[in-house]
Motif scaffolding. Structure first.
Motif, PDB file in Angstrom:
ATOM      1  N   ASP A  52       1.217  -8.791  -3.315  1.00 28.83           N
ATOM      2  CA  ASP A  52       1.299  -7.567  -4.103  1.00 28.83           C
ATOM      3  C   ASP A  52       0.701  -7.850  -5.481  1.00 28.83           C
ATOM      4  O   ASP A  52      -0.437  -8.235  -5.562  1.00 28.83           O
ATOM      5  CB  ASP A  52       2.741  -7.052  -4.154  1.00 28.83           C
ATOM      6  CG  ASP A  52       3.218  -6.577  -2.780  1.00 28.83           C
ATOM      7  OD1 ASP A  52       2.370  -6.125  -1.984  1.00 28.83           O
ATOM      8  OD2 ASP A  52       4.423  -6.666  -2.488  1.00 28.83           O
ATOM      9  N   GLY A  88      10.421 -13.205   5.204  1.00 27.28           N
ATOM     10  CA  GLY A  88       9.206 -12.442   5.457  1.00 27.28           C
ATOM     11  C   GLY A  88       7.958 -13.135   4.956  1.00 27.28           C
ATOM     12  O   GLY A  88       7.936 -14.350   4.691  1.00 27.28           O
ATOM     13  N   THR A  89       6.906 -12.361   4.796  1.00 25.74           N
ATOM     14  CA  THR A  89       5.602 -12.873   4.377  1.00 25.74           C
ATOM     15  C   THR A  89       5.450 -12.641   2.885  1.00 25.74           C
ATOM     16  O   THR A  89       5.023 -11.571   2.438  1.00 25.74           O
ATOM     17  CB  THR A  89       4.492 -12.166   5.166  1.00 25.74           C
ATOM     18  OG1 THR A  89       4.709 -12.394   6.566  1.00 25.74           O
ATOM     19  CG2 THR A  89       3.112 -12.677   4.791  1.00 25.74           C
ATOM     20  N   ASN A  90       5.827 -13.659   2.107  1.00 26.70           N
ATOM     21  CA  ASN A  90       5.784 -13.523   0.657  1.00 26.70           C
ATOM     22  C   ASN A  90       5.816 -14.897   0.002  1.00 26.70           C
ATOM     23  O   ASN A  90       5.938 -15.928   0.676  1.00 26.70           O
ATOM     24  CB  ASN A  90       6.960 -12.662   0.163  1.00 26.70           C
ATOM     25  CG  ASN A  90       8.287 -13.138   0.725  1.00 26.70           C
ATOM     26  OD1 ASN A  90       8.560 -14.336   0.743  1.00 26.70           O
ATOM     27  ND2 ASN A  90       9.106 -12.200   1.203  1.00 26.70           N
ATOM     28  N   ASP A 136      15.801  -7.954   2.670  1.00 28.48           N
ATOM     29  CA  ASP A 136      15.033  -6.771   3.056  1.00 28.48           C
ATOM     30  C   ASP A 136      13.928  -7.058   4.068  1.00 28.48           C
ATOM     31  O   ASP A 136      13.094  -6.202   4.334  1.00 28.48           O
ATOM     32  CB  ASP A 136      14.435  -6.091   1.821  1.00 28.48           C
ATOM     33  CG  ASP A 136      13.575  -7.040   0.991  1.00 28.48           C
ATOM     34  OD1 ASP A 136      13.458  -8.229   1.365  1.00 28.48           O
ATOM     35  OD2 ASP A 136      13.034  -6.596  -0.038  1.00 28.48           O
ATOM     36  N   ALA A 137      13.923  -8.259   4.675  1.00 29.85           N
ATOM     37  CA  ALA A 137      12.874  -8.576   5.649  1.00 29.85           C
ATOM     38  C   ALA A 137      13.117  -7.923   6.994  1.00 29.85           C
ATOM     39  O   ALA A 137      12.223  -7.881   7.836  1.00 29.85           O
ATOM     40  CB  ALA A 137      12.758 -10.094   5.829  1.00 29.85           C
ATOM     41  N   GLY A 139      13.771  -4.715   7.517  1.00 29.22           N
ATOM     42  CA  GLY A 139      13.622  -3.265   7.472  1.00 29.22           C
ATOM     43  C   GLY A 139      14.960  -2.617   7.139  1.00 29.22           C
ATOM     44  O   GLY A 139      15.585  -2.930   6.116  1.00 29.22           O
ATOM     45  N   PRO A 267       3.152  -8.526   2.823  1.00 33.11           N
ATOM     46  CA  PRO A 267       4.496  -8.397   3.399  1.00 33.11           C
ATOM     47  C   PRO A 267       4.617  -7.290   4.434  1.00 33.11           C
ATOM     48  O   PRO A 267       5.423  -7.382   5.349  1.00 33.11           O
ATOM     49  CB  PRO A 267       5.372  -8.088   2.175  1.00 33.11           C
ATOM     50  CG  PRO A 267       4.566  -8.489   0.998  1.00 33.11           C
ATOM     51  CD  PRO A 267       3.146  -8.302   1.387  1.00 33.11           C
ATOM     52  N   ARG A 268       3.826  -6.242   4.276  1.00 31.56           N
ATOM     53  CA  ARG A 268       3.883  -5.090   5.192  1.00 31.56           C
ATOM     54  C   ARG A 268       2.471  -4.786   5.677  1.00 31.56           C
ATOM     55  O   ARG A 268       1.529  -4.758   4.888  1.00 31.56           O
ATOM     56  CB  ARG A 268       4.471  -3.856   4.493  1.00 31.56           C
ATOM     57  CG  ARG A 268       5.916  -4.035   4.076  1.00 31.56           C
ATOM     58  CD  ARG A 268       6.326  -3.004   3.052  1.00 31.56           C
ATOM     59  NE  ARG A 268       5.526  -3.103   1.828  1.00 31.56           N
ATOM     60  CZ  ARG A 268       5.723  -4.019   0.878  1.00 31.56           C
ATOM     61  NH1 ARG A 268       6.698  -4.906   1.005  1.00 31.56           N
ATOM     62  NH2 ARG A 268       4.956  -4.054  -0.187  1.00 31.56           N
ATOM     63  N   TRP A 269       2.360  -4.510   6.969  1.00 36.00           N
ATOM     64  CA  TRP A 269       1.049  -4.236   7.533  1.00 36.00           C
ATOM     65  C   TRP A 269       0.614  -2.802   7.245  1.00 36.00           C
ATOM     66  O   TRP A 269       1.344  -1.851   7.495  1.00 36.00           O
ATOM     67  CB  TRP A 269       1.035  -4.468   9.038  1.00 36.00           C
ATOM     68  CG  TRP A 269      -0.245  -3.983   9.683  1.00 36.00           C
ATOM     69  CD1 TRP A 269      -0.396  -2.941  10.535  1.00 36.00           C
ATOM     70  CD2 TRP A 269      -1.547  -4.538   9.493  1.00 36.00           C
ATOM     71  NE1 TRP A 269      -1.706  -2.808  10.917  1.00 36.00           N
ATOM     72  CE2 TRP A 269      -2.447  -3.767  10.285  1.00 36.00           C
ATOM     73  CE3 TRP A 269      -2.054  -5.592   8.746  1.00 36.00           C
ATOM     74  CZ2 TRP A 269      -3.809  -4.034  10.342  1.00 36.00           C
ATOM     75  CZ3 TRP A 269      -3.422  -5.860   8.809  1.00 36.00           C
ATOM     76  CH2 TRP A 269      -4.275  -5.091   9.594  1.00 36.00           C
ATOM     77  N   ASP A 270      -0.554  -2.681   6.697  1.00 35.90           N
ATOM     78  CA  ASP A 270      -1.186  -1.391   6.469  1.00 35.90           C
ATOM     79  C   ASP A 270      -2.686  -1.636   6.505  1.00 35.90           C
ATOM     80  O   ASP A 270      -3.217  -2.378   5.663  1.00 35.90           O
ATOM     81  CB  ASP A 270      -0.766  -0.797   5.126  1.00 35.90           C
ATOM     82  CG  ASP A 270      -1.443   0.531   4.842  1.00 35.90           C
ATOM     83  OD1 ASP A 270      -2.559   0.530   4.280  1.00 35.90           O
ATOM     84  OD2 ASP A 270      -0.863   1.574   5.204  1.00 35.90           O
ATOM     85  N   HIS A 292      -2.675  -5.758  15.235  1.00 35.14           N
ATOM     86  CA  HIS A 292      -3.540  -5.610  14.077  1.00 35.14           C
ATOM     87  C   HIS A 292      -5.012  -5.559  14.462  1.00 35.14           C
ATOM     88  O   HIS A 292      -5.812  -4.886  13.813  1.00 35.14           O
ATOM     89  CB  HIS A 292      -3.320  -6.770  13.098  1.00 35.14           C
ATOM     90  CG  HIS A 292      -1.953  -6.794  12.486  1.00 35.14           C
ATOM     91  ND1 HIS A 292      -1.592  -7.686  11.504  1.00 35.14           N
ATOM     92  CD2 HIS A 292      -0.854  -6.037  12.713  1.00 35.14           C
ATOM     93  CE1 HIS A 292      -0.333  -7.486  11.151  1.00 35.14           C
ATOM     94  NE2 HIS A 292       0.138  -6.497  11.886  1.00 35.14           N
TER      95      HIS A 292
END
Length: 549
Positions: A52, A88-90, A136-137, A139, A267-270, A292
């Motif tokens: 981020d 998570g991914t961070n 918060d990993a 959801g 952290p979130r896929w978009d 993905h």
């Protein structure tokens, strides 16, 4: 290099093999923590991670993980104690991992999707003393409360949290990293030959199989893989999948310190943000798997992004469509946590990069295609079971002698259960994936067996019997389909109702059957065993017929 301290239940390479692989450079002579210290000395001001709007340099990462390692020892964690991970991914995950590596604490590389069944089984197997969790990993699922509950059930004394408010008795990663303590000297406690992490293997049973990865071996494995793409110091990569997967560890953790190299973490896929980050950070290497890949290939606004920095994009399958959509050199590859990676290279032809899963990464990897279940080697162009041994090959699953007894050939080749065909293309020996022998399901890169699902399905009051098999899916590759026989006088549950039942029993959400087929009996083979291949063929044919209407 031999370990300084052995762990009961871990199968180590023999001394002769260790000397050979260390001597020829197939293993690194340093630990993961030392590799980070080296990276911090070489490139102290280079950014190690971007997530981020946050950035951390190698010097900052080295300093904060020194503090964390010392704090973990002060907390009571000792050499080779295990720590469960659900993060998570961070950047916090990278800090926690390197803190453990430096302290000699062994991460158990779980994922946020695991629930009571998976975490409970892992806890019994590994007896962890620590539990790293990101609230918060999960959801909408409260992972922190879950971790605190599991810690009580399984006598895990230290829970360490990130990502929001904590609860009484739980330590925060920030507080531990803020402590000012003398740096640890672990040089006489563990070395490159000791265990760095416990990775997990997806498989055909519901019991997680634990794969010990060793410091020097893991570093060299990541190096040999990434060298295939001609990576260099300072290269920038992007990672949008779980860090704790084997692939995530190799790309976002090992790769970072080997070169040193920058990693952009998502952290979130978009898919739109994925392309935005590639453009903004001038990413050169991108790795993706599962759902993905088709999202990237079908993204309609590729032309709006400057992708001129990208040198290579690699994926488990779907490289041809990605390259066609993006114009970036792309290749298929194959990876297994037990220690083999196959891949195409930037200089390889499109036929190799798109029509195969590539070639070996280490010259010391030995690959055989054997008659399924046998020991007879098959010639080029014939389909058989992929078997291998080499510097990063699994020596044996942790505390699993019965499984180990059937997982290797008599001369030490690991049996993958994957069916491949060797081909010669442009003078190179490459491999083409042809399917699997075993009954596990690969849903978007998450591999799982069906045994635990079927065990829980049998508890449903309306179900007499149930079998779960993989069904094809355009996005995820495979999903789970349940063939169910109803109890007399009962109505089978819907997909949603069955899912709620299984979740209540503690099954991870990604394992839930996403289709139900009612039947009166199951097909059997000529010797009277369940014919899962027939069930897979049945649902595949039915889906094809539905798609053609």
């Amino acid at each position: 290099m031999q370990p300084l301290n052995r762990i009961d239940g871990v199968v180590y390479p023999d001394a002769e093999k260790a000397r050979f692989y260390t001597g020829c450079g197939a293993w690194e002579r340093r630990t993961m923590g030392q590799a980070l210290r080296d990276a911090a000395q070489i490139a102290p001001d280079q950014v190690a991670y971007v997530c981020d709007e946050r950035r951390i340099t190698f010097a900052q990462l080295d300093a904060v993980t020194d503090r964390l390692a010392a704090a973990l020892r002060k907390l009571g964690l000792r050499l080779h104690d295990r720590a469960m991970f659900q993060m998570g991914t961070n950047i916090e995950t990278a800090i926690a991992l390197f803190g453990c590596f430096k302290a000699g604490v062994i991460p158990v590389c779980s994922i946020p999707q695991f629930r009571e069944i998976e975490i409970g089984t892992l806890a019994k197997l590994t007896q962890p003393k620590g539990y790293f969790v990101q609230k918060d990993a999960g959801g909408n699922f409260d992972l922190l409360s879950f971790a605190a509950d599991m810690a009580k059930r399984h006598d895990i004394p230290h829970v360490i949290s990130t990502g929001g408010e904590t609860v009484e008795g739980v330590h925060t990663l920030d507080d531990l990293c803020a402590e000012s303590l003398p740096a640890l000297d672990t040089s006489d406690e563990f070395s490159a030959g000791d265990v760095a992490a416990f990775q997990l293997s997806g498989g055909s049973t519901g019991v997680p199989k634990i794969i010990p990865r060793f410091h020097g071996e893991y570093l060299a494995h990541g190096r040999d893989w990434c060298n295939q793409y001609e990576m260099e110091a300072g290269n920038i990569g992007i990672w949008a999948l779980p860090v704790l997967h084997n692939a995530g560890m190799l790309f976002s953790i090992v790769r970072a310190v080997i070169y040193p190299a920058t990693t952009v973490l998502m952290p979130r896929w978009d898919v739109a943000r994925y392309f935005d980050m590639i453009e903004r950070e001038k990413v050169q290497f991108a790795f993706t798997i599962g759902p993905h890949a088709p999202a990237i290939a079908s993204y309609p606004h590729v032309a709006k992004h400057d992708l001129s920095s990208l040198k290579m994009l690699f994926t488990l399958m779907g490289a041809e469509s990605i390259e066609r959509a993006t114009g970036v050199c792309s290749t298929n590859m194959f990876g297994i946590t037990e220690g083999l990676i196959l891949t195409g290279t930037p200089g390889a032809s499109a036929e190799i990069r798109h029509g195969s899963i590539g070639m070996r990464c280490s010259p010391h990897d030995e690959i055989r295609i054997l008659q399924p279940g046998g020991i007879n080697e098959l010639p080029v162009d014939e389909v058989g079971e992929l078997c291998f041994r080499g510097p990063s090959s699994l020596q044996g699953y942790y505390s699993a002698p019965d499984i180990n007894a059937v997982s290797f050939t008599p001369d030490g080749f690991f049996r993958t259960g994957d069916m491949v065909r060797a081909r010669r293309i442009d003078g190179e020996l490459v491999y083409c994936f042809e399917g699997r022998m075993r009954d596990n399901i690969n849903r978007g890169g998450e591999k799982f067996g069906t045994e635990d699902i079927e065990h829980l399905i049998a508890r449903h009051p309306a179900i007499a019997d149930g079998k779960v098999v993989a069904m094809p899916d355009e996005i995820y590759g495979e999903k789970a389909c349940a063939f169910l026989i109803a109890r007399e006088g009962c109505t089978l549950p819907t997909v949603k109702e069955l899912g709620a039942f299984l979740l209540e029993k503690g099954l991870a959400k990604y394992k839930l059957p996403e289709r139900i087929e009612s039947c009166d009996s199951f097909p059997v083979t000529r010797v009277g065993k369940l014919d899962r291949a027939a069930l897979r063929a049945l649902i595949a044919e039915k889906l094809a017929q539905e798609a053609s209407k």
